[in-house]
Design an enzyme around this catalytic site. Sequence first.
Site, short mmCIF file in Angstrom:
data_model
loop_
_atom_site.label_atom_id
_atom_site.label_comp_id
_atom_site.label_asym_id
_atom_site.label_seq_id
_atom_site.Cartn_x
_atom_site.Cartn_y
_atom_site.Cartn_z
N HIS A 156 0.83 -1.22 0.00
CA HIS A 156 0.00 0.00 0.00
C HIS A 156 0.86 1.26 0.00
CE1 HIS A 156 -3.52 -2.53 0.97
NE2 HIS A 156 -2.69 -3.15 1.81
N SER A 277 15.56 20.54 -17.48
CA SER A 277 14.44 21.46 -17.69
C SER A 277 14.91 22.66 -18.51
CB SER A 277 13.91 21.93 -16.33
OG SER A 277 13.05 23.05 -16.49
N LYS A 283 17.16 20.94 -12.46
CA LYS A 283 16.36 19.73 -12.62
C LYS A 283 17.15 18.60 -13.29
CE LYS A 283 12.70 18.96 -11.92
NZ LYS A 283 11.51 19.22 -12.76
N GLU A 290 9.73 7.62 -16.89
CA GLU A 290 8.41 8.19 -17.17
C GLU A 290 7.88 7.73 -18.52
OE1 GLU A 290 8.86 12.25 -14.48
OE2 GLU A 290 9.07 12.38 -16.66
#
Length: 459
Positions: A156, A277, A283, A290
């Site tokens: 969980h 970025s 970044k 992803e």
Amino acid sequence: MTKLWGGRFQGGPSEALEALNASIEFDWRLAPYDLKASAAHARVLYRAGLLSEGELSQILGAINELHTEVADGTFVATLADEDVHTALERGLVEKLGDVGGKLRAGRSRNDQIATDLRLYCRDQAQALRANLLGLIAALADQAEGLASAPAPGFTHLQHAQPVTLGHQLLAHAQGFRRDVDRLDDWDRRAAICPLGAGALSGSSLPLDPQAVAEELGFTTAAENSIDAVADRDFAAELLFVCSMIGVHLSRLGEEVIFWASQEFSWVVIDDAFSTGSSIMPQKKNPDVAELARGKSGRLVGNLQSLLVTLKGLPFAYNKDLQEDKEPVFDSLDNLELLLPAVTGMVATMRFNTDRIRTSAPTGFALATEVADWLVRKGIPFRSAHEVAGEVVAHCESTGLELHEVADADLRAISEHLDPSVREVLDVEGALAARSTHGATGPKSVAVQLERINEYLNRQ
């Protein structure tokens, strides 16, 4: 006119129909397989007495020339060709005249495309299999160095019990191993040759579908000519395997995204597999992970697309089946791009083992060890579970971790909690105790590694 069906028509198709009907823009990649099947068919026609030895030699020579010309781009299809079969027959006729037209005897575009697509899928599945094995090997290599490294285990997405990082990585390897096994099992059903089924009813010519099947590397010829040209189970099943691979990649990607976040800081993804970025110079984004997560939706969608296309089709061939190729091509193309990138990301990730070790016991992750310790003292697990829960409640109210509770407080919770319980309030000890088959302890992980490496060596 290059069309293969023009004899009974007084006029040609409209521009709108021609644009809609053409599949050449996407099925041209099947040209090498169509030529391979054409060579096998030519030999069968020769053995049936329908081609002379000289004609066979001419046709095989022209097919070899077309193989080269297709590969180097000197022979190309046009929209007027409609599909890959029409284009290649045009090429043969341009080279051989009427002799080139003899190859069409005893076959249809219906059994041709079913054969070509099976040949293509079987080849691509082998490449997909090799990429999966590379990813499994990368996971195993990382797991070997982390076989004893403690980490929080989650259910969980909450701290559950300590595990080893090696165990966590090998969990992903097992999913990809099943994908390899699914591809092997799929190939057994895909290794059936449709060529010889004709449009749907076979041929009155004395052909030998079994010989063609063997020459093309299939196990056998199709048992039923109607099924042979109508069946796309093999394509749908391959898309299911691709979808499962996508799901497994997505789950791996999801964990890497968490691990690489500032809050976790478990891993550093190598610069070669990260992006930045355009506005925030600090970044470092886990784009490979992803994209692995994102492309899973596309892979599942391709499966759904083909299943919906197939569900209402009557036997035998229908033009709807022109829609079978693009989902297959898209899924295989995307996995060909994605798997090497994910493998590289996994192989080059650096784990912050000190930080991960520190968080392993947090969240009262050793509470089950307390319950198991009580069970070994003869306490029923129902009661042991309650006692361990009371210890956790005490920790929550006092802001302590399990190992910080005083002996007197433990005794106050239960007379069974003597100071020797502290022997299980240690992450390394808890991990070492989990040595049964498939468990997370270092000894068990070493066995898992040995078996996964044996598996890889057998491939």
